[in-house]
Scaffold this motif. Structure first.
Motif, PDB file in Angstrom:
ATOM      1  N   ASN A 338       0.808  -1.171   0.142  1.00 54.42           N
ATOM      2  CA  ASN A 338       0.035  -0.014   0.144  1.00 54.42           C
ATOM      3  C   ASN A 338       0.964   1.156   0.007  1.00 54.42           C
ATOM      4  OD1 ASN A 338      -2.558  -1.127   0.087  1.00 54.42           O
ATOM      5  ND2 ASN A 338      -2.340  -1.640   2.084  1.00 54.42           N
TER       6      ASN A 338
ATOM      7  N   PRO B 308     -17.866  -0.205   1.471  1.00 57.91           N
ATOM      8  CA  PRO B 308     -17.428  -1.779   1.434  1.00 57.91           C
ATOM      9  C   PRO B 308     -18.613  -2.387   0.428  1.00 57.91           C
ATOM     10  CG  PRO B 308     -16.833  -1.183   3.564  1.00 57.91           C
ATOM     11  CD  PRO B 308     -17.566  -0.001   2.850  1.00 57.91           C
ATOM     12  N   ASP B 337     -12.986  -1.195   0.605  1.00 53.74           N
ATOM     13  CA  ASP B 337     -12.711  -2.482   0.289  1.00 53.74           C
ATOM     14  C   ASP B 337     -13.580  -3.304  -0.244  1.00 53.74           C
ATOM     15  OD1 ASP B 337     -10.491  -1.662   1.900  1.00 53.74           O
ATOM     16  OD2 ASP B 337     -11.168  -2.813   3.922  1.00 53.74           O
ATOM     17  N   ASN B 338     -13.275  -4.255  -0.847  1.00 53.35           N
ATOM     18  CA  ASN B 338     -14.371  -5.086  -1.517  1.00 53.35           C
ATOM     19  C   ASN B 338     -15.194  -4.839  -2.579  1.00 53.35           C
ATOM     20  OD1 ASN B 338     -13.308  -7.167   0.210  1.00 53.35           O
ATOM     21  ND2 ASN B 338     -14.539  -6.686   1.900  1.00 53.35           N
ATOM     22  N   VAL B 367      -6.972   0.525  -0.039  1.00 50.11           N
ATOM     23  CA  VAL B 367      -8.107  -0.107  -0.147  1.00 50.11           C
ATOM     24  C   VAL B 367      -7.831  -1.710  -0.492  1.00 50.11           C
ATOM     25  CG1 VAL B 367     -10.068  -0.327  -1.905  1.00 50.11           C
ATOM     26  CG2 VAL B 367      -9.374   1.782  -1.258  1.00 50.11           C
ATOM     27  N   LYS B 368      -8.594  -2.680   0.084  1.00 50.73           N
ATOM     28  CA  LYS B 368      -8.423  -4.242   0.207  1.00 50.73           C
ATOM     29  C   LYS B 368      -9.429  -4.584  -1.025  1.00 50.73           C
ATOM     30  CE  LYS B 368      -5.234  -4.507   2.881  1.00 50.73           C
ATOM     31  NZ  LYS B 368      -3.715  -4.465   2.174  1.00 50.73           N
ATOM     32  N   ASN B 369      -8.827  -5.607  -1.672  1.00 54.07           N
ATOM     33  CA  ASN B 369      -9.793  -6.374  -2.514  1.00 54.07           C
ATOM     34  C   ASN B 369     -10.449  -5.749  -3.478  1.00 54.07           C
ATOM     35  OD1 ASN B 369     -10.774  -8.712  -3.760  1.00 54.07           O
ATOM     36  ND2 ASN B 369     -12.392  -9.192  -2.082  1.00 54.07           N
ATOM     37  N   SER B 397      -2.966   0.813  -4.305  1.00 51.17           N
ATOM     38  CA  SER B 397      -3.288  -0.341  -3.314  1.00 51.17           C
ATOM     39  C   SER B 397      -2.695  -1.672  -3.726  1.00 51.17           C
ATOM     40  CB  SER B 397      -4.756  -0.491  -3.090  1.00 51.17           C
ATOM     41  OG  SER B 397      -4.974  -1.711  -2.798  1.00 51.17           O
ATOM     42  N   ASP B 399      -3.638  -4.534  -2.852  1.00 50.57           N
ATOM     43  CA  ASP B 399      -4.648  -5.422  -2.941  1.00 50.57           C
ATOM     44  C   ASP B 399      -6.003  -5.386  -4.260  1.00 50.57           C
ATOM     45  OD1 ASP B 399      -6.024  -7.869  -2.392  1.00 50.57           O
ATOM     46  OD2 ASP B 399      -6.573  -7.479  -0.476  1.00 50.57           O
TER      47      ASP B 399
END
Lengths: 423, 466
Positions: A338, B308, B337-338, B367-369, B397, B399
Motif C-alpha cells: 500500500n 465496502p 474495500d471489496n 483499499v483491500k480487494n 493499493s 490488493d
C-alpha cells in the motif's frame, strides 16, 4: 532526412546547431501539468535550477579507467562527463565504424559529415521541449556513431556515459546512424552519480533492411533527476528491438518514439521499471505507424514498492495511410505494498480501418496462489516473493538478444535480490 | 465497392420542429440578470438563487478542458439560456398544447407510457411540460417530479443532496448548469421500495440557438431499486445548440440504481454532460449510456464506490457518423474495500466520425480487494473514420486487480464471407455483424429500448447496396 550542403567543418556546423537550441531553450518554458504528457510529473515539485545551459568549460584530458574486464564487446566507449571519449576496439569489423566525439573535433569525410549533421538536425526536429533543447545546446557529453552499409558486428557496441559527481549538468547524447543491411547491437549505459542532473538523448536511424538491437540501461544515484528523450526512425524492412530499464534516482522521465516510416518495418519495444522509496518513474512510448504493412509491439513491466511510483503512458498511433498495421501494447504492473502507486495509460489513436491493434493492461499484487504453490514446497515466503518477481521480469529479459540480456539483466535483478520483499 | 459507400447515413427522423411559441424567453447570452430572471420565474427561495449566482462566478473563472473534443467554438453569447414553452405543467396529455403534444406523439412517448412505464416526465426546452406517476407507486412514497417542484415541496431533501455529488466547482459545464439549470427530474425512492417498471424522462430541444440545462437528482434509500431511462432528440437547425445536463445519483446501503440513456440528438447539438453517482455499502449503480446523435459529446458517467461491497457498472455504446465526435467513456473510483466495477465500451465510427473512449479506474490508497475490468471494442467501418482509446488506471493499493483490454477492427471479410455464402446479401450481413457487435450491450437495455436501438442501427445500414 534533410539534404544539407555542408561548407564548414563539422564542429562548426554542430556549434551552429547548439547555439540555435540554446536560443530556443532560453525562450521556452518548462513543461507544465496542463500538457497531457506531463500531467503526472509536475516539474514545479523538483529543483530544476541545475538544468541550465552548461558553461563552456575546456574538456579535461583526464581519462578515466575502463572498468570492463571481459572482452564481450566489439567496441567499448567510455564517455565521462566533460571528458573526451576513450575507445577500445575488439573486432576487426569495428574499424569501419566512424565514431565522432564533438569534444575531440577532427575532420570527417563528406559523407560522414553529412550523416552526423543529419542526426543532429533530426534530433533538433524531434526534441522540441525545453529538456530536449537543453540536451542539444551542448555536445560536450555527446557521441556520434556511423555504421556503414552491410556491416555486421558479432559483439555489441557498448557506450558508457558516466557523470563523476553531481556538480555539473550531464548531457549524455548518443546519435546512431545504422546503414542499410547492417546488423548491430548497441548498449547505451547511463551511470549517474548521486544528485546528478541529467538530460540525455538517444537518436537512432535504422536504414533499409537493417537489424538493430538497442538498449538504454541506467544506473542512477539517489536524488538524481534524469530525463531521456529517445527517437527511432525505421526505414523499409528495418527490424528494431529496443530495451530500456529504469530504476533509482528521484525522478526518471523517459520518452521513446518510434517512427515506422518504411514499409514492412518491425519494431519491438521492451521496458522494465522498478520504483522504490521515493522514486518516480514516468515512461512514455509512442508506436507511430506512418506507412502500411508495419508491425510493432511494446511490452512494459513495472514493479512498485515503498512509496515508489510508476507511470506508464503508451500510445499506438496509426496514420491514414498505414493500412495492414499490426500493433500491440501490453503493460503489466505489480504493486507490492500500500502506498506504492502504478498508473497505466495505454492509448490508441487509429485513423485507418484495415488494422489489427489492441492493448492490454493489468495491475495487481503478487498472486497469492503462486506464493502458496512455492511455500508449500518449502520455500520461505520472502524467497517465494523474490522468485515470482524475478519470473515476472525475466519474461521481458528473455525476449532480448543474449548480449543485451546478459548486460542489462543484473542491474534491476540485483536490486530486487538485495531488497526484502515483504508480502 | 467499399462498405462506407454501401452504408449512407439515414435522414435524422426527429429533425422536424414547430415554431417557437415560448411564453417566456430570456434574452440571448448570459449575465447575472438572466440568472435572476430565471430564478424569479421559478419563484425560487433565496438559497437557490445564491447557489446559482455563486455557480455563475465559478463558470466565469473555470477554463475549458484542455483535452477531449474540440468545443472551443461554442459561443456562449449566442445562446438562449431559458425558454418557457407553457404556463403550467400538465398531468394529462389532453391538456398539453397541440404542437408539443404532437412532438411527443411522434416520438412515441404516450404510447410507451401506457405500455411499459411507471412514470413519465417530458421536457420541452427549459421546462417539464408533462409529468405523471402511476398511482400505486406514488402511494409507496416514491417521488418523481421536476426539480422545481422538489425545491418547493421537498426543500429538506433537495438542500441535503443537491450539488453534493457534483459541486458547482467541478468543471466549467457543471458550473454553467448549476447557474442556469431548469427542468430535469427529481426521484426519491424510500427504503425497501422496488420500482419494478422503469421511470422515464424525455428531453426535447425545440428552439434554435438554445441551451438545455436539465438537472436530475436521484436518491435511492436503503435496499430500494429504481430504473430510470432518459431519451433525447432535437430538430435540425443550421446553428448549434447546447445541452449541458448534470445528473446526481445517491444509492444508499443495499440500493440498486440503473440509469439508461439513449441520446439521439440532432447533428448540431453540443452534448456536454456531467453524470456521477455515489454508491454506499453493498449498493449497485449501473449506467447504460448510448450515444448516437449530437455534433460533439463529452460524457463520462462515473461511480464513486464509497463503502465496502459497492459495485459499479458502466456500459457505453457510441456511434459516430459524418461530422460527429463522441468522446465518451466512464470513471470508477474505488474508495472502499471489496468493491468491484466493470466498464464495457463499444464504439462504431463511420463516414469520418471520431469515436473516443476515455476512462478512469482509480483505486485509493490501502483499499483491500478491489477488482475492475475494462473492455473497449471499436469498429471502424470505413477508411475515413477515427477511433481513439484513452484509458487511465491509477492504483495505490497492493490488493487490487485491474484488467484492461482494447481492440480496434473493421467488419471482418471472413465474417461477411461466412454470412454471404449462406445466402445473405452484403447489407444484411453487415447489419447482422454490427448488431452482433453491440449485442452484449443491447441485451442490457429494456425491451423497447433494445428494439429502438436495433432499429436505429438497421436504419444506418439500410440503404446499402448488396
Amino acid at each position: 532526412m534533410a539534404n544539407t550542403i555542408i561548407k564548414q567543418k563539422i564542429q562548426e556546423e554542430l556549434i551552429v546547431l547548439n547555439r540555435a537550441s540554446e536560443l530556443k531553450f532560453e525562450k521556452c518554458n518548462w513543461p507544465i501539468p496542463m500538457e497531457e504528457e506531463w500531467r503526472r510529473t509536475n516539474l514545479a515539485k523538483y529543483d530544476m535550477s541545475g538544468f541550465q545551459i552548461p558553461n563552456k568549460t575546456k574538456n579535461e584530458s583526464l581519462i578515466s579507467e575502463i572498468m570492463d574486464k571481459n572482452n564481450d564487446y566489439s567496441i567499448l566507449i567510455n564517455k565521462t562527463i566533460n571528458s573526451k571519449a576513450v575507445i577500445k576496439l575488439n573486432e576487426s569489423g569495428a574499424k569501419n565504424i566512424t565514431i565522432y566525439d564533438p569534444s575531440d573535433p577532427r575532420d570527417l569525410n563528406y559523407e560522414d559529415k553529412r550523416l552526423v549533421l543529419n542526426l543532429a538536425e533530426d534530433a533538433a526536429a524531434h526534441f522540441k521541449n525545453k529538456l530536449g533543447l537543453l540536451s542539444l545546446s551542448s555536445f560536450k557529453d555527446s557521441l556520434f556513431i556511423i555504421i556503414p552499409d552491410n556491416l555486421e558486428l558479432e559483439k555489441p557496441v557498448i557506450v558508457e556515459f558516466e557523470s563523476k559527481d553531481g556538480r555539473d549538468l550531464f548531457l549524455p547524447n548518443l546519435f546512431v546512424h545504422a546503414g542499410s543491411n547492417s546488423q548491430v547491437r548497441i548498449i547505451q549505459k547511463i551511470k549517474c552519480a548521486e544528485s546528478s542532473n541529467t538530460s540525455g538523448v538517444l537518436n537512432v536511424s535504422c536504414g533499409d533492411n537493417s537489424n538493430i538491437h538497442t538498449a538504454t540501461v541506467s544506473d542512477i544515484g539517489s536524488d538524481s533527476l534524469v530525463f531521456i528523450n529517445r527517437y527511432f526512425y525505421l526505414s523499409q524492412d528495418a527490424f528494431l528491438s529496443d530495451f530500456q530499464s529504469a530504476s533509482g534516482g528521484k525522478l526518471i522521465k523517459t520518452r521513446t518514439e518510434i517512427d515506422l516510416s518504411g514499409v514492412n518495418a518491425d519494431a519491438r519495444l521492451y521496458g522494465v521499471l522498478f520504483s522504490e522509496e521515493n522514486t518516480q518513474i514516468d515512461m512514455r512510448t509512442v508506436q507511430h505507424h506512418m506507412v502500411k504493412d508495419c508491425f510493432s509491439q511494446a511490452t512494459i513491466k513495472s514493479v512498485v514498492k515503498d512509496t515508489g511510483r510508476s507511470i506508464y503512458q503508451g500510445l499506438i498511433e496509426v496514420e491514414e495511410d498505414a493500412s495492414l498495421t499490426d500493433a500491440y501494447l501490453t503493460n503489466h504492473n505489480l504493486v507490492l505494498n500500500n502506498g506504492a502507486r502504478a498508473d497505466s495509460i495505454p492509448s490508441l489513436k487509429i485513423r485507418n480501418n484495415d488494422v489489427k491493434c489492441s492493448h492490454g493492461s493489468t495491475t495487481s499484487r503478487i498472486n497469492e496462489e503462486q506464493i502458496l504453490y512455492l511455500t508449500s514446497r518449502g520455500i520461505s515466503r520472502e524467497e517465494a516473493g523474490q522468485m515470482i518477481l524475478e519470473g515476472f521480469l525475466s519474461s521481458v529479459y528473455d525476449q532480448l538478444s543474449d548480449s543485451i540480456k546478459s548486460y542489462s539483466e543484473s542491474i534491476i535483478m540485483d536490486k530486487i535480490k538485495k531488497n526484502k520483499v515483504n508480502i | 465497392m467499399s462498405i462506407s459507400e454501401q452504408l449512407p447515413l439515414e435522414e435524422y427522423e426527429h429533425g422536424y420542429y414547430f415554431p417557437d411559441q415560448s411564453v417566456f424567453k430570456t434574452k440571448k447570452g448570459l449575465d447575472e440578470d438572466v440568472i435572476r430572471a430565471i430564478s424569479a420565474r421559478k419563484d425560487e427561495p433565496e438559497w437557490m438563487l445564491n447557489y446559482r449566482l455563486k455557480s455563475y462566478e465559478t463558470f466565469l473563472k473555470k477554463d475549458f478542458p484542455n483535452w477531449g473534443a474540440n468545443i472551443g467554438d461554442i459561443d456562449f453569447d449566442e445562446i438562449y439560456y431559458y425558454a418557457k414553452p407553457v404556463d403550467k405543467q400538465q398531468r394529462s396529455w389532453d391538456d398539453v398544447p397541440d404542437d408539443i403534444k404532437e412532438t411527443f406523439d411522434r416520438i412515441g412517448i404516450p404510447e410507451a407510457e401506457k405500455k411499459f412505464l411507471a412514470g413519465v416526465g417530458a421536457q420541452y426546452d427549459s421546462e417539464v411540460v408533462y409529468h405523471s406517476l402511476k398511482e400505486e407507486i406514488a402511494k409507496k412514497g416514491v417521488i418523481f417530479c421536476d426539480p422545481e417542484t422538489a425545491v418547493r415541496e421537498h426543500p429538506e431533501l433537495v438542500k441535503k443532496y443537491f450539488g453534493t455529488i457534483i459541486p458547482h466547482t467541478d468543471n466549467k459545464f457543471a458550473a454553467l448548469n448549476s447557474a442556469v439549470w431548469s427542468g430535469g427530474s427529481f426521484v426519491y425512492v424510500p427504503a425497501g421500495v422496488h420500482v419494478d417498471i422503469p421511470l422515464q424522462a424525455y428531453f426535447r430541444i425545440n428552439s434554435e440557438n438554445f441551451g438545455q440545462f436539465e438537472r436530475t437528482l436521484i436518491i435511492a434509500e436503503e435496499g430500494s431499486f429504481v430504473h430510470y431511462i432518459e431519451g433525447c432528440t432535437a430538430p435540425v437547425y443550421t446553428t448549434d445548440s447546447l445541452h449541458s445536463a448534470v445528473v446526481e445519483i445517491i444509492a444508499m446501503e443495499g440500493a440498486r440504481v440503473r440509469y439508461s440513456t439513449i441520446q439521439n440528438w440532432s447533428g448540431d447539438i453540443y452534448n456536454l454532460v456531467t453524470k456521477r453517482a455515489f454508491a454506499y455499502k453493498n449498493a449497485t449503480v449501473e449506467w447504460v449510456d448510448g450515444n448516437i446523435g449530437s455534433k460533439r459529446t463529452m460524457k463520462y458517467p462515473s461511480v464513486f464506490l464509497k463503502e465496502p461491497g459497492a459495485h459499479g457498472e458502466i456500459l457505453s455504446i457510441a456511434y459516430s457518423g459524418a461530422d460527429q465526435e463522441q468522446d465518451t467513456g466512464g470513471k470508477v473510483i474505488h474508495l472502499a474495500d471489496n468493491t468491484s466495477s466493470v466498464i464495457t465500451s463499444k464504439s462504431i465510427s463511420k463516414d469520418g466520425g471520431i469515436s473516443t473512449y476515455r476512462g478512469l479506474i482509480k483505486v485509493a490508497d490501502g483499499v483491500k480487494n478491489a477488482r475492475s475490468k475494462v473492455v473497449c471494442d471499436a469498429l471502424i467501418i470505413d477508411d475515413k473514420s477515427v477511433s481513439n482509446t484513452f484509458p487511465y488506471m491509477e492504483v495505490t493499493s497492493d490488493d487490487a486487480v485491474l484488467e484492461h483490454e482494447a481492440s480496434v477492427s473493421k467488419i471482418s471479410e471472413d465474417q461477411l464471407f461466412y454470412l454471404m455464402s449462406r445466402g445473405l446479401d452484403e447489407e444484411s450481413a453487415s447489419t447482422m455483424i454490427v448488431n452482433g457487435f453491440l449485442d452484449p450491450l443491447v441485451k442490457e437495455l429494456p425491451m423497447e429500448y433494445a428494439v429502438e436501438l436495433n432499429r436505429l442501427i438497421e436504419l444506418e445500414m439500410e440503404k446499402s447496396v448488396g
